[in-house]
Scaffold this active site. Sequence first.
Site, PDB file in Angstrom:
ATOM      1  N   HIS A   1       0.812  -1.201   0.000  1.00 23.82           N
ATOM      2  CA  HIS A   1       0.000   0.000   0.000  1.00 23.82           C
ATOM      3  C   HIS A   1       0.861   1.273   0.000  1.00 23.82           C
ATOM      4  O   HIS A   1       0.627   2.208  -0.756  1.00 23.82           O
ATOM      5  CB  HIS A   1      -0.852  -0.055   1.270  1.00 23.82           C
ATOM      6  CG  HIS A   1      -1.941   0.918   1.263  1.00 23.82           C
ATOM      7  ND1 HIS A   1      -3.131   0.677   0.656  1.00 23.82           N
ATOM      8  CD2 HIS A   1      -1.999   2.169   1.739  1.00 23.82           C
ATOM      9  CE1 HIS A   1      -3.891   1.723   0.782  1.00 23.82           C
ATOM     10  NE2 HIS A   1      -3.231   2.650   1.437  1.00 23.82           N
TER      11      HIS A   1
ATOM     12  N   CYS B   1       0.321  -3.489 -16.777  1.00 23.00           N
ATOM     13  CA  CYS B   1      -0.388  -2.560 -15.895  1.00 23.00           C
ATOM     14  C   CYS B   1      -0.012  -2.756 -14.443  1.00 23.00           C
ATOM     15  O   CYS B   1      -0.578  -2.137 -13.562  1.00 23.00           O
ATOM     16  CB  CYS B   1      -1.901  -2.669 -16.088  1.00 23.00           C
ATOM     17  SG  CYS B   1      -2.547  -4.273 -15.592  1.00 23.00           S
TER      18      CYS B   1
HETATM   19  C1  PEP Z   1      -1.117  -6.786 -10.773  1.00 24.95           C
HETATM   20  O1  PEP Z   1      -1.270  -7.835 -10.132  1.00 24.95           O
HETATM   21  O2  PEP Z   1      -0.020  -6.415 -11.247  1.00 24.95           O
HETATM   22  C2  PEP Z   1      -2.261  -5.879 -10.987  1.00 24.95           C
HETATM   23  C3  PEP Z   1      -2.178  -4.847 -11.784  1.00 24.95           C
HETATM   24  O3  PEP Z   1      -3.402  -6.156 -10.273  1.00 24.95           O
HETATM   25  P1  PEP Z   1      -3.587  -5.777  -8.723  1.00 24.95           P
HETATM   26  O4  PEP Z   1      -2.366  -5.012  -8.293  1.00 24.95           O
HETATM   27  O5  PEP Z   1      -4.845  -4.981  -8.642  1.00 24.95           O
HETATM   28  O6  PEP Z   1      -3.687  -7.120  -8.106  1.00 24.95           O
END
Ligand code: PEP
Length: 556
Positions: free
Chosen positions: A187, A481
């Site tokens: 976080h 992402c």
């Molecule tokens: C990831 O796992 O890289 C992602 C973009 O999803 P989250 O961070 O929401 O699990």
Amino acid sequence: MQVLRGVGVSPGRRAAPVARMAGPLSEPTAGQPLPEEDREGAVESINAASQQVRDELQAAASRATGAAAEILTVTATMATDPSLVKAAQSQVRDDGVRPERAVWVVARDLADQLTALGGNMAERATDVRDVRDRIVARLTGESGPGVPVRDEPYVLVAHDLAPADTAALDAESVVAIVTSGGGPTSHTSILARSLGIPCVVATDGADSLADGDVVAVDGGVGNVVVEPDEETLARYRDGADAPTSLEGPGATKDGHAVALLANIGDPSGAAGAAKLGAEGVGLFRTEFCFLGRERAPSVAEQVEQYSRVLAAFPGRKVVIRTLDAGADKPLPFVTSADEPNPALGVRGLRTSWDHPEVLGDQLVAIAEAQSASEAEVYVMAPMVATVGEAEAFVAECAKHGIDRAGIMIEIPAAALRAKDLLASAAFASVGTNDLTQYALASDRELAALAALSTPWQPAVLDLIATACEGAAVHGRPVGVCGEAAADPALAPVLVGLGVTSLSMTARSLPAVGAVLATLTLDECRDLATLAREAASAEQARDAVRARISVLDVWGL
Ligand code: PEP
Ligand code: MG
């Protein structure tokens, strides 16, 4: 000069004195009862302290946005709630209990009652304890919990930051963050990047830093220099000249286009990202609509929320991710509380096996929002593992009139068999946070595993390369992402591996875009080879960083 080493998770160099986050308060002792003549003054002190705490939290709420603002507003109201204040005052007036002790005891009983009620009520217990600590600190003159308030800029040092702390962070006074806990995808890291504050997590020796120690923080490299000399100070104090705005669409120096997109978590984030010049949205996390609820939001409510996001990007790409509940995002009405390993459990797309109606309603809402908007809507599912899942998801989307349906690649199996999964899915987006967690068998939230949990691991880069090769067979685009896309040194490596778009917190876009524009596609490919040939994550990172000279010039 002593140099502490940690994991750099948000680039930038700054130097300033340390202000530590206060630790938890200890329970005030009962002591002797107050004499009659002191009781009215003590009763009044509870009023004053609770009002100050309410004002402080309201001020923090007005600086925050979205869910954080809501949490802080609710907590502020709680500070002057009669069930807390009046009950504590009665104890002082009737029994001579000391005010700090009275507040503590009443709040403890209140928190216990809320916990016993379960569900949403139980979550409020944490807020009651937070308010209690703040009021008691006011009454005793101790440092209250949460982010310190200073007139001068400072480096915030903490074990880790809680959501309520981070919501109250003021980027003007906190010039850098150093934590002993946390990992690259914790976080704290995500928030620091979203605020553009240099940050080093999992820092060895951070717990020995004291208030007032001067430190120079390099959030790109992951170093914290303690009591730096004048020369180091001069280099760090004023920050470097890193670009702060996005210059045109993303591309390498020789014009190979790489769309620079934003990750957003709610409609207010969409407006902010559009303002910062994001070319579109590469990851719209829809969980905000669902978390903290007893049941799924109605279709109408979802349509309204999604439409607000789409409205910020007319004519642009917006990738909406369907609900990703489970593990770090438990949701009582779709996930089970007693799985032994929630990260390996029924999470992400898997929750739709038992709750197809939640996915169905979400797709109805997305289709409706799409039909009334000018945005180019894409939809993708989180945590897809198999060809069957990809095919079923694409078919379900088609049933709802959504033809741009894709998958996230977050599980090594999906990366290895991308060729098969992308026969049906129209695109893929690599979630490097989870892909790293599963490739290294290393919990993304655990500070002790921070050195393992990095997308610089050559094995993770191999998986991304394999996914890109598989997708290329069908001419499908592959974006990233996960947090890896926001690392200005790693982003060119990803492009070299074959990634076609990068999606990140909007604040990171200018630096990533600027670094990419200094390198040709061939240079990115060379960097990718260099990183994959390295024997470790550290070696990969050091070798690549040494080749990108602007990183040092811009202090990234
Ligand atoms: C990831 O796992 O890289 C992602 C973009 O999803 P989250 O961070 O929401 O699990
Ligand atoms: Mg994920």
